[in-house]
Design an enzyme around this catalytic site. Sequence first.
Site, short mmCIF file in Angstrom:
data_model
loop_
_atom_site.label_atom_id
_atom_site.label_comp_id
_atom_site.label_asym_id
_atom_site.label_seq_id
_atom_site.Cartn_x
_atom_site.Cartn_y
_atom_site.Cartn_z
N GLU A 1 0.78 -1.16 -0.06
CA GLU A 1 0.07 0.00 0.00
C GLU A 1 0.94 1.35 -0.15
O GLU A 1 0.60 2.17 0.63
CB GLU A 1 -1.14 -0.07 1.03
CG GLU A 1 -1.98 -1.23 1.14
CD GLU A 1 -2.97 -1.04 2.12
OE1 GLU A 1 -3.07 -0.33 2.99
OE2 GLU A 1 -3.89 -1.98 2.12
N ASN B 1 3.59 6.33 4.93
CA ASN B 1 2.65 7.27 4.58
C ASN B 1 1.26 6.78 4.95
O ASN B 1 0.41 6.92 4.21
CB ASN B 1 2.77 7.56 3.36
CG ASN B 1 3.81 8.69 2.93
OD1 ASN B 1 4.26 9.73 3.79
ND2 ASN B 1 4.83 8.46 1.93
N HIS C 1 -18.96 -8.02 5.23
CA HIS C 1 -17.63 -7.67 5.39
C HIS C 1 -17.27 -8.48 6.29
O HIS C 1 -17.51 -8.58 7.33
CB HIS C 1 -17.74 -6.11 5.75
CG HIS C 1 -16.40 -5.61 5.93
ND1 HIS C 1 -16.10 -5.00 7.23
CD2 HIS C 1 -15.26 -5.75 5.32
CE1 HIS C 1 -14.76 -4.78 6.72
NE2 HIS C 1 -14.18 -5.32 5.67
N HIS C 2 -16.24 -9.15 5.90
CA HIS C 2 -15.26 -9.97 7.02
C HIS C 2 -14.04 -9.26 7.38
O HIS C 2 -13.05 -9.69 6.49
CB HIS C 2 -15.06 -11.34 6.38
CG HIS C 2 -16.27 -12.13 6.46
ND1 HIS C 2 -16.33 -13.27 6.11
CD2 HIS C 2 -17.23 -12.00 7.10
CE1 HIS C 2 -17.57 -13.97 5.93
NE2 HIS C 2 -18.32 -13.30 6.94
N HIS D 1 -9.30 -7.18 0.61
CA HIS D 1 -8.42 -6.22 0.78
C HIS D 1 -7.29 -6.79 1.54
O HIS D 1 -7.45 -7.68 2.43
CB HIS D 1 -9.29 -5.11 1.69
CG HIS D 1 -9.92 -4.49 0.91
ND1 HIS D 1 -10.06 -2.97 0.72
CD2 HIS D 1 -10.95 -4.58 -0.25
CE1 HIS D 1 -10.70 -2.43 -0.08
NE2 HIS D 1 -10.93 -3.03 -0.86
N GLU D 2 -6.10 -6.17 1.33
CA GLU D 2 -5.06 -6.46 2.25
C GLU D 2 -4.43 -8.04 1.82
O GLU D 2 -3.76 -8.67 2.71
CB GLU D 2 -4.89 -6.27 3.53
CG GLU D 2 -5.02 -4.80 3.93
CD GLU D 2 -6.58 -4.43 4.04
OE1 GLU D 2 -6.89 -3.30 3.65
OE2 GLU D 2 -7.35 -5.15 4.47
N GLU E 1 -8.94 5.10 -0.31
CA GLU E 1 -9.06 5.46 1.10
C GLU E 1 -7.61 6.20 1.89
O GLU E 1 -7.99 7.17 2.61
CB GLU E 1 -9.39 4.15 1.94
CG GLU E 1 -8.14 3.19 2.00
CD GLU E 1 -8.48 1.89 2.38
OE1 GLU E 1 -9.67 1.33 1.64
OE2 GLU E 1 -7.68 1.28 3.01
C1 NOJ Z 1 -8.84 -1.39 5.29
C2 NOJ Z 1 -9.79 -1.43 4.03
O1 NOJ Z 1 -8.90 -1.36 2.98
C3 NOJ Z 1 -10.85 -0.72 4.18
O2 NOJ Z 1 -11.77 -0.85 2.90
C4 NOJ Z 1 -11.64 -1.00 5.30
O3 NOJ Z 1 -12.75 -0.08 5.27
C5 NOJ Z 1 -10.80 -1.26 6.63
N1 NOJ Z 1 -9.64 -1.93 6.32
C6 NOJ Z 1 -11.64 -1.89 7.56
O4 NOJ Z 1 -11.64 -3.25 7.38
CA CA Z 2 -6.44 -1.25 2.72
#
Ligand code: NOJ
Ligand code: CA
Length: 708
Positions: free
Chosen positions: A166, A185, A407-408, A477-478, A502
Amino acid sequence: MLLMLVMAISLSGITENLQSPNKNFRLDFSVNSAGEPVYSLIYKDKTIIKPSKLGLELKNDPSLLTGFNIQKVETSTFDETWKPVWGEVSEIRSNYNELLVILEQKAEERTIKIRFRLFNDGLGFRYEFDKQPRLNYFKIANEMTQFALTGDHKTFWIPGDYDTNEYFYATTKLSEVDAGKVDGNGIGTHGYFAKNGIQTPLLMKTAEGIYISIFEAALVDYSTMQLLIDQTNFVLTSTLVPDAVGTKAYMQTPQHTPWRTVIVSDNAAELLESKTILNLNEPSKIADPSFIHPQKFIGIWWGMHVPNIMSWNYSHSPNIKLKDTDWSSLVPLPQHGAKTENVKRYIDFAAKNGFAGVLVEGWNVGWEDWAGNWKEDVFDFITPYPDFDVKAIHEYAVSKGVKIIMHHETSASVTNYERRIDKAIEFMKANGYDAVKTGYVGWIIPRGEKHDGQWMVNHYIRVAEKLAENRIMLDAHEPVRPTGLHRTYPNWMACEAARGNEFNAWSVGNPPEHETILPFTRLMGGPMDYTPGIFEIKMNYYDAKNTNQVHTTLAKQLALYITMYSPLQMAADLPENYEKRMDAFQFIKDVAVDWDDTKYLEAEPGDYITIARKAKGTSDWFVGAITDENARIAIVPFSFLDANQWYIATIYGDAATADWKENPMSYQIQKVLVNSKTILKQKLAPGGGAAISLKKAVKEEMKGLKKI
Ligand code: NOJ
Ligand code: CA
């Protein structure tokens, strides 16, 4: 079509060659006097990869580096056209020539194979290990694949890091790379492992203007390949992400590594067109993909990222334990985002504007006691907060023809997630969820494992497979960055795995050039959930003192729906921000997410990208043009349109005085008539962009519109 030509030889010192079907590439392979496998790659008579060694170091076993001779080679040709479940185009041709080299290491009584595939735009190769008495179980200490470059190329790089990608990109010569100097950052969990360590997909540009992308395809049961640079000789050497005890990969024959890829072009736009990563992946394993739907969605999400609007947390109650907390006794926060009436408001907005899904974050218990506590049981994925009425929300969503996206957030406690995932899936199925966004924020549990190591690589795939069995779509994500596995698991539709929009809400953000680099790097492996569509650009709108902002104009946010490919696209801003600018929002409502055709019109990494796409099953086209911090004129030749036909082009562009910093929200919308002979010159503001929708014009609609 498979044509096989087998030659049996056992000479060393001999050079094997392979040409790409279009003859643009030549691969040479030989074994040198030390018995080391060596390859090189030539493109249009120019050396791209000088003689470079191949091999692996093993843990507690003699290495697979030297003492080899060529036992046998086989060549073959492959040409096939296949149809992806969804994609940038409706048909993909896979055409390559293959060289399979069987290498014998006499002293150790072992053999390995190296399989090379030369496509019209580059090379893929991998190591293969057959089952054999002296090579059965083994551990990889490191893979020593070299890419010897011809000079100190310009490089778009992010630091080597086992847990995150990221970062925003630095553009320097190879000799100037210093990962130690890069600040995260805003990245929570990061750390470089060597000053000269960088990640892939790596993009370079030679002094002669040749673009080279080094990456990997089909990362399965192995750890991620990053690169170490020899900053004097410009030789890159692979380095794999270690596990908690320092092992890079655990192997049991028969097994093979992922493909290592070198994609090359003298035209940057052509690089974006490459399907080689996909072609090196296995065909879809999902027999009935009818549950998989590319879609646009909104979400209770941006409100948590911008200042002062929403929270994931239900209450202020740190120091809670998941299993013995009485949630009903806690006092809810007024800004808790996932409360039922708010979810219903989002469902209404989705239904009214044609969005298929509503993502809801912060719906389940546990958020209060996560940040900073490296604990195993943060979430259980099935217990809603008291103000999130699962049944009522489900019924309301059904009545409006919208689906809630689950969402998990795993909190990177992967042991916990794996223990609970079956129940979590049951919960989803019982309540009508057919898509889930997963998240892996934080350091991994089991502690010491890395986001990009073999164990986690296998975890992400296990999740995709389990979800496919249950007819559920995935947006991760991640995770580790994608390597084309969406061909094999088309329900794994998108990943974040890079620095998304984000970061603009709560950190220094992403520089205006960021979105002109990502398609050449991270997106080479697959779609990104970048979360475009932010209209309220400056965070001082929410908090007068906040100086963060999105580093684009509003019009560029629209263009990202085209330039940042994904079959899942979020309209990420708050509904109330869209309601103020419904004329611009019309583009997001209209834009497609699945395509029959794509034309990469002009591109230069770090500077600009202009792409046109034809919406699946229609005659509508959409164009996106973006620039970096410099204003420019995008050139859009409409030669892809049907001949002898007028189209209404609705151009959503930057207003004359727009500028990402000073005046980002100033846009203008224009309707004009164009045809296949029109060449549009569209002005893009600094940090700006333009989005265009094109529909065949019928006579009555043409009245009063200017022809250009
Ligand atoms: C990081 C994710 O990229 C974001 O989309 C999410 O809202 C937060 N984590 C919380 O899970
Ligand atoms: Ca993220």
